[in-house]
Design a protein around this motif. Structure first.
Motif, short mmCIF file in Angstrom:
data_model
loop_
_atom_site.label_atom_id
_atom_site.label_comp_id
_atom_site.label_asym_id
_atom_site.label_seq_id
_atom_site.Cartn_x
_atom_site.Cartn_y
_atom_site.Cartn_z
N LYS A 224 0.85 -1.21 0.00
CA LYS A 224 0.00 0.00 0.00
C LYS A 224 0.88 1.25 0.00
CE LYS A 224 -4.13 -2.05 0.32
NZ LYS A 224 -4.97 -2.32 1.47
N ARG A 225 1.97 1.19 0.77
CA ARG A 225 2.89 2.34 0.82
C ARG A 225 3.50 2.61 -0.56
NH1 ARG A 225 8.29 2.15 1.19
NH2 ARG A 225 8.35 0.00 1.95
N LEU A 226 3.78 1.54 -1.30
CA LEU A 226 4.40 1.69 -2.62
C LEU A 226 3.42 2.15 -3.69
CD1 LEU A 226 6.62 -1.57 -2.69
CD2 LEU A 226 7.28 0.72 -1.99
N GLY A 227 2.12 2.08 -3.37
CA GLY A 227 1.14 2.58 -4.34
C GLY A 227 0.04 1.62 -4.72
N ALA A 228 -0.01 0.44 -4.09
CA ALA A 228 -1.08 -0.51 -4.44
C ALA A 228 -2.41 -0.04 -3.85
CB ALA A 228 -0.75 -1.90 -3.91
N ASP A 229 -3.46 -0.18 -4.64
CA ASP A 229 -4.81 0.13 -4.15
C ASP A 229 -5.41 -1.06 -3.44
OD1 ASP A 229 -5.29 2.86 -5.53
OD2 ASP A 229 -4.52 1.59 -7.14
N HIS A 230 -5.02 -2.27 -3.84
CA HIS A 230 -5.57 -3.50 -3.26
C HIS A 230 -4.45 -4.53 -3.13
CE1 HIS A 230 -9.20 -1.60 -4.90
NE2 HIS A 230 -8.53 -1.54 -6.04
N TYR A 231 -4.62 -5.46 -2.21
CA TYR A 231 -3.56 -6.45 -1.97
C TYR A 231 -4.22 -7.75 -1.54
CZ TYR A 231 1.26 -7.71 -0.66
OH TYR A 231 2.52 -8.27 -0.61
N TYR A 232 -3.95 -8.83 -2.23
CA TYR A 232 -4.58 -10.12 -1.91
C TYR A 232 -3.55 -11.23 -1.86
CZ TYR A 232 -8.88 -7.68 -3.18
OH TYR A 232 -9.91 -6.78 -3.25
N ALA A 233 -3.86 -12.25 -1.06
CA ALA A 233 -2.99 -13.42 -0.96
C ALA A 233 -3.46 -14.48 -1.94
CB ALA A 233 -3.02 -13.97 0.46
N THR A 234 -2.52 -15.02 -2.72
CA THR A 234 -2.89 -16.07 -3.68
C THR A 234 -3.01 -17.43 -2.98
OG1 THR A 234 -0.56 -16.26 -4.25
CG2 THR A 234 -1.93 -14.94 -5.71
N SER A 235 -2.54 -17.49 -1.73
CA SER A 235 -2.72 -18.74 -0.95
C SER A 235 -4.17 -18.88 -0.49
CB SER A 235 -1.78 -18.73 0.26
OG SER A 235 -1.98 -17.53 0.99
N ASP A 236 -4.95 -17.80 -0.58
CA ASP A 236 -6.35 -17.82 -0.18
C ASP A 236 -7.20 -18.12 -1.43
OD1 ASP A 236 -8.90 -17.34 0.65
OD2 ASP A 236 -8.50 -15.33 1.47
N ARG A 237 -7.89 -19.25 -1.42
CA ARG A 237 -8.63 -19.66 -2.63
C ARG A 237 -9.72 -18.66 -2.99
NH1 ARG A 237 -10.07 -25.83 -1.77
NH2 ARG A 237 -11.36 -25.44 -3.60
N ALA A 238 -10.22 -17.94 -1.98
CA ALA A 238 -11.29 -16.96 -2.23
C ALA A 238 -10.81 -15.85 -3.16
CB ALA A 238 -11.76 -16.37 -0.91
N THR A 239 -9.49 -15.60 -3.15
CA THR A 239 -8.94 -14.53 -4.01
C THR A 239 -9.33 -14.79 -5.47
OG1 THR A 239 -7.10 -14.08 -2.53
CG2 THR A 239 -6.76 -13.51 -4.85
N PHE A 240 -9.18 -16.03 -5.92
CA PHE A 240 -9.45 -16.34 -7.33
C PHE A 240 -10.94 -16.29 -7.65
CE2 PHE A 240 -5.19 -17.79 -6.52
CZ PHE A 240 -4.52 -17.38 -7.67
N LYS A 241 -11.74 -16.59 -6.64
CA LYS A 241 -13.20 -16.53 -6.85
C LYS A 241 -13.66 -15.07 -6.88
CE LYS A 241 -17.28 -18.68 -4.85
NZ LYS A 241 -17.76 -18.22 -3.56
#
Ligand code: NAP
Ligand code: ZN
Length: 358
Positions: A224-241
């Motif tokens: 977020k500090r570097l400029g990301a608006d959103h951040y998700y973990a790919t280890s969380d299956r819900a991310t892909f859904k």
């Protein structure tokens, strides 16, 4: 001004080299070519450690030659120029990226600004130079390069943190520009290491909506500090859904074998996923995610000299550099293991002042 005269002998150079496959990097003395009239001699101050250095030192892509002095994120100061050099003078802040020679037709329009893809391109290390010798890279105290392949580093950027722009910076800038990242575009960066963290900064500065897809949430605050608006973990299956069919552009910086089919499903119709990381083995791919959304899978490699200069000027204007951890040359072997373990925040940079130190 120190101007090179004809017939000067080769330049004694101190570097750090992998002496043979499987052997640790160690101090290494060698000679650079005697500078030619169109050459610039650079006193190297800093060199970033790219994951590509590790792939090549460990011969993960095949064809590596030893001894190998790696390093293609080079930042330094001009110490001498040949008599035909017009663009640079002693004292200028300059950089060298991933290649040191390319097809030089003398006609700029013929180069088509895509030298990086030409078969005649000479890479900065582990590559055959036009005189038959093997190129030696930036883990060293000086380098001799013809002026067409020397980049100008804006004076407002610190040389140490600017060094990674010469590979990590351009490798992300080029596809972001080519695929039109900007306001109204949703861009995802997969992997927040050396390349990925530059992608976040650059895409943000271009005005895109930026998402990081990282293995875990451990670097979320940094993202977020570097400029990301959103951040998700790919280890969380819900991310892909939850993120299905969301992005216009995905830039994948991971060299491990990922299930690309899953990531392709995150693209909108007509979206593009660009491979930047280079796995050492073929990756199986299902056709459904491509067919079922007219999606594109592409690749991209660094950028041209002209585009690299454009990127450096963009970074100068927006005050963008890499987040770095500066190290002594003697620490390089340990650092390679840390990079492989994703233990990097976000680029290691060798301080060449440490080269002669015990
Ligand atoms: P890096 O600093 O090691 O970053 C790679 C990132 O990938 C890691 O920080 C990590 O991010 C993620 N990652 C690592 N292992 C993973 C795994 N098993 N599963 C999922 N994600 C994983 O490396 P880099 O210097 O950015 O280089 C990345 C790749 O790009 C290398 O293959 C390099 O050779 C290649 N490269 C290509 C070009 C080009 O022109 N195309 C130029 C330079 C480098 P998270 O912790 O956030 O998940
Ligand atoms: Zn690189």
């Amino acid at each position: 001004m120190s101007t090179i005269t004809k017939n000067e002998s080769g330049l004694k150079t101190l570097g750090y080299a992998a002496p043979a496959l499987g052997k640790p990097l160690a101090p290494y003395s060698f000679e650079r070519r005697a500078p030619r009239a169109d050459d610039v001699v650079i006193d190297i101050k800093f060199c970033g450690i790219c994951h590509s250095d590790i792939h090549q030192v460990r011969d993960e892509w095949g064809g590596s030659t030893f001894p190998m002095v790696p390093g293609h994120e080079i930042a330094g100061v001009v110490s001498a120029v040949g008599s035909d050099v017009t663009k640079f003078k002693v004292g200028d802040h300059v950089g060298i990226g991933c290649f040191v020679d390319s097809a030089r037709t003398g006609d700029p329009s013929k180069d088509d600004n895509l030298e990086q893809y030409a078969s005649t391109t000479v890479f900065t290390y582990n590559s055959k130079d036009k005189d038959g010798s093997t190129t030696m890279g930036g883990y060293s105290d000086k380098i001799v390069v013809n002026e067409r392949h020397v980049l100008r580093i804006p004076e407002n950027l610190p040389l140490d943190a600017a060094a990674p722009l010469l590979c990590a910076g351009i490798t992300l800038y080029s596809p972001l520009k080519h695929w039109g990242a900007g306001p109204g575009k949703k861009v995802a960066i997969v992997g927040m290491g050396g390349l990925g963290h530059m992608g976040v900064k650059l895409a943000h500065a271009m005005g895109a909506d930026v998402t990081v897809l990282s293995q875990s949430l451990s670097k979320q605050e940094d993202g977020k500090r570097l400029g990301a608006d959103h951040y998700y973990a790919t280890s969380d299956r819900a991310t892909f859904k939850n993120l299905a069919s969301s992005f216009d552009l995905i830039l994948c910086t991971v060299s491990a074998q990922l299930d690309w089919s899953k990531y392709l499903g995150l693209l909108k119709v007509d979206g593009t996923m660009v491979l930047l990381g280079i796995p050492d083995q073929p990756v199986p791919l299902g056709a459904f995610p491509l067919v079922g959304g007219r999606r594109n899978l592409a690749g991209s490699m660094i950028g041209s000299i002209a585009e690299t200069q454009e990127m450096l000027d963009f970074c100068g204007k927006h005050n963008i550099v890499s987040d770095i951890e500066k190290i002594d040359a003697s620490y390089v072997n340990e650092v390679y293991d840390r990079v492989v373990k994703s233990d990097v925040r976000y680029r290691f940079v060798i301080d060449m002042a440490s080269l002669g130190a015990k």
